[in-house]
Design an enzyme around this catalytic site. Structure first.
Site, PDB file in Angstrom:
ATOM      1  N   LYS A 221       0.817  -1.212   0.000  1.00 15.51           N
ATOM      2  CA  LYS A 221       0.000   0.000   0.000  1.00 15.51           C
ATOM      3  C   LYS A 221       0.855   1.270   0.000  1.00 15.51           C
ATOM      4  CE  LYS A 221      -4.571  -1.353   1.477  1.00 15.51           C
ATOM      5  NZ  LYS A 221      -5.665  -1.148   2.433  1.00 15.51           N
ATOM      6  N   ARG A 255      -4.670  -9.767   4.366  1.00 11.60           N
ATOM      7  CA  ARG A 255      -5.038  -9.691   2.945  1.00 11.60           C
ATOM      8  C   ARG A 255      -3.785  -9.310   2.164  1.00 11.60           C
ATOM      9  NH1 ARG A 255      -6.856  -5.717  -0.671  1.00 11.60           N
ATOM     10  NH2 ARG A 255      -8.392  -6.473  -2.194  1.00 11.60           N
TER      11      ARG A 255
END
Length: 286
Positions: A221, A255
């Site tokens: 991210k 995840r």
């Protein structure tokens, strides 16, 4: 106990959720799994490497071309049905904020609805209750789907995360979603700047202390990229470091894009914590 589909996971059992994007424009792989065959190959590889959950998404999180509910369903529903047919024991999750898409994928065999946009459509939790499937309750800072944060501020970011996620979890429970199938997610990058995401990681233990299982979506991210000043393809080391910290603080579900690497990190942390025996322990015993 965390129960998803036909699977049960103990309190200290880390769970890997592998990302399979059914989009032509995903930030990470630019559509590598948009077509069915490479997407199914990705599922097979992820399961072989240790993923218990496959998270299928039909709309990328960031801004881009409009994707209608009909198009999102076209990208996901049939694929869910095929994954269910080929992998009967895997937990199938679908990343969607739309209740009508949620209902369609549940009909096709989904076990979990991953609501990454924090309940923007209240009907999604009602769908989870109606079908008896799990629900991920995420903090997105009140952001609209597919928007980026702009000068967002919090008096106390973790206090807001707790207020929102626990509130969503309690609402889901009141609607009839099974308690053992509800998770909370701090929502790294969603409605947050990099410092907010770092603080959310540092204080993750406060979420764990609520008693709800905690899911973290950290993989490659922007907060990792900004912290280390690295482009998307060079964020794996930073992601794994953040994964190790999150595991030590008690997160349960991860995840990820890199399943095999994540599994090694989680097993190592579990062994250090005393929750897992070493795979081999011969040193000093011969």
């Amino acid at each position: 106990m965390l129960r998803l589909g036909t699977r049960e996971f103990g309190t200290h059992e880390p769970v890997i959720m592998a990302i399979v994007n059914r989009t032509p424009d995903s930030f990470y792989d630019q559509g590598a799994t948009f077509r069915d065959e490479p997407a199914l190959a990705r599922v097979e590889q992820a399961v072989a490497e240790g993923a218990a959950i496959i998270d299928i998404g039909g709309v990328k999180a960031g801004p881009g071309d409009e994707v209608t509910a009909e198009e999102e369903a076209r990208r996901t529903v049939g694929f869910v049905a095929e994954v269910r047919r080929r992998f009967p024991d895997v937990v199938i999750s679908v990343d969607t904020w739309r209740a009508d898409v949620g209902a369609a994928v549940c009909e096709a065999g989904a076990d979990l609805l991953n609501d990454a946009w924090g309940g923007v459509d209240p009907g999604l939790a009602e769908v989870a209750a109606r079908y008896g499937v799990g629900l991920v309750c995420t903090h997105a800072g009140g952001a609209e789907p597919r928007t980026r944060p702009h000068r967002v501020t919090y008096d106390d970011v973790m206090a807001d995360i707790l207020r929102v996620t626990v509130g969503l979890a309690e609402r889901a429970l009141s609607l009839g979603v099974p308690r053992e199938s509800i998770m909370i997610d701090p929502g790294h990058d969603f409605g947050k700047n990099t410092r907010h995401s770092l603080e959310a990681t540092r204080r993750l233990g406060e979420m764990v202390s609520t008693g709800w299982p905690v899911l973290v979506s950290l993989s490659n991210k922007d907060f990792v990229g900004e912290t280390l000043d690295k482009p998307v393809k060079e964020r794996v080391v930073g992601t794994l470091a953040t994964t190790a910290v999150s595991a030590w603080l008690g997160a349960q579900v991860y995840r990820v894009h890199e399943v095999a690497e994540t599994r090694q990190v989680l097993e190592m942390v579990a062994s250090i914590a005393g929750h897992r025996a070493p795979a081999v322990a011969r040193r000093g015993l011969a």
